[in-house]
Scaffold this active site. Sequence first.
Site, short mmCIF file in Angstrom:
data_model
loop_
_atom_site.label_atom_id
_atom_site.label_comp_id
_atom_site.label_asym_id
_atom_site.label_seq_id
_atom_site.Cartn_x
_atom_site.Cartn_y
_atom_site.Cartn_z
N LYS A 195 1.23 -0.96 -0.24
CA LYS A 195 -0.06 -0.16 0.14
C LYS A 195 1.01 1.02 0.47
O LYS A 195 2.22 1.17 -0.64
CB LYS A 195 -0.85 -0.16 1.02
CG LYS A 195 -1.81 -1.61 1.70
CD LYS A 195 -2.95 -2.04 0.34
CE LYS A 195 -3.69 -2.47 -0.44
NZ LYS A 195 -3.95 -3.44 1.12
C1 PLP Z 1 -5.22 -4.45 1.39
C2 PLP Z 1 -6.90 -4.67 1.74
C3 PLP Z 1 -7.25 -4.89 2.22
C4 PLP Z 1 -6.68 -5.46 3.77
O1 PLP Z 1 -5.82 -5.27 4.59
P1 PLP Z 1 -4.54 -5.91 5.31
O2 PLP Z 1 -4.04 -4.98 5.66
O3 PLP Z 1 -3.83 -6.83 3.91
O4 PLP Z 1 -5.59 -6.66 6.34
C5 PLP Z 1 -8.98 -4.86 2.53
N1 PLP Z 1 -9.02 -3.82 1.81
C6 PLP Z 1 -8.47 -3.60 0.65
C7 PLP Z 1 -9.44 -2.95 -1.24
C8 PLP Z 1 -7.41 -3.81 0.59
O5 PLP Z 1 -6.71 -3.68 -0.73
#
Ligand code: PLP
Length: 395
Positions: A195
């Site tokens: 991210k």
């Molecule tokens: C990455 C992601 C998550 C989950 O996040 P984590 O930190 O990996 O638990 C939830 N929703 C979306 C749309 C994502 O891209």
Amino acid sequence: MSTLAIHGGKPVRDTYLPYGHHSIDEQDKNSVIEALSSDWLTTGPKVIEFEETFAKKVGSKYAVAVNSGTAALHASVFAADIGLGDEVITTPMTFAASANCVLYQGARPVFADIREDTLNIDPDKVKKLVTEKTKAIIAVDYGGQPADIDELKEIASENGLLLIEDAAHSLDATYKGKSIGSLSDLTTFSLHPVKHITTGEGGVIATNDKKMADRIRRFRNHGISTDHHERAEKGTFYYEMMELGYNYRIPDINCALGLSQLKKLDTWVARRREIAGLYNKSLSKMPSIDIPSQLADRESSWHLYLIMLKLDMLSVGRNEIIKALRAENIGVNVHYIPVYWHPYYQNLDYKKGVCPVAEEAYERLITLPLFPAMTERDTKDVIEAVSKVIGFYSV
Ligand SMILES: *Cc1c(COP(=O)(O)O)cnc(C)c1O
């Protein structure tokens, strides 16, 4: 035309370019080392400092940090008082966690189809799915472009629902000039390495509602009513577990990294926008691909760059194109398999076919590499590989 790598030709590049990658510099490392040498490895001052800095950045009154984006979603569903027998409307064009969080609380996710142009949840479809049981809408800012927040808020307020925004893709994006994190009842972020910024693993819930923020703080600590700072101040051993919470606490070590990463967020998002601009310029000219539209009243923070194949103009399907691009050493991916297509959801009796726009989009979607540390050369390689492969298979 040069031979495709998948047919034994020379690949466009020698090393594999992943679709996403974190950036860590000396400042990040020093920040973590400093936290490691402090008295607090978890639940200490770095967590508070990170939350305060994050809230300021996204324009919310409160920010609560937890140990994943998934925990942030679960905590939000909990704070929204969603439980057994309730329904929550969400999009199928997302990572499973956006819907799983509803199941964690014993409620049922209901999938509303997406808009053909942006691939974000379609407010008209949401409206039709509201029932007596509906408690909330979980919208996802797909790829980094904010969903139709105003329309969704209107549906929510007309029907007494909460709007939860899964902003895992849209940290630092704007909607009608306002920062993502300042708009919905609850906004969740992910700090996974793929991210915009990372804490290793981590997540944040942003809200303007003090009650919900307090409830989430308790939820991340087993549902215990006072934290150990308060207990130490009061000189008491006594604590009370009020609700069934979890251990979703994030360590100070991770928040020290997050604080250092936040300083670079603006530069990184600017770089993502720059690369997306270069892709747009070259790829929008290719007749056999579409690019999801970007609406003028919002600015994406470009977690993902997507292309959509025009399958009737190609001699092979999406999977073959992916294989060919990967052979050129371009790490393409697919976001997302419609959530209810997963075997777990199929076993819960979700039927294929309920969101035809999302299902059709899925068959055409390819995610191209996009991350701030990509060089001009990397960007050129991606464009070259896409035109080589798409050119070869175009009919
Ligand atoms: C990455 C992601 C998550 C989950 O996040 P984590 O930190 O990996 O638990 C939830 N929703 C979306 C749309 C994502 O891209």
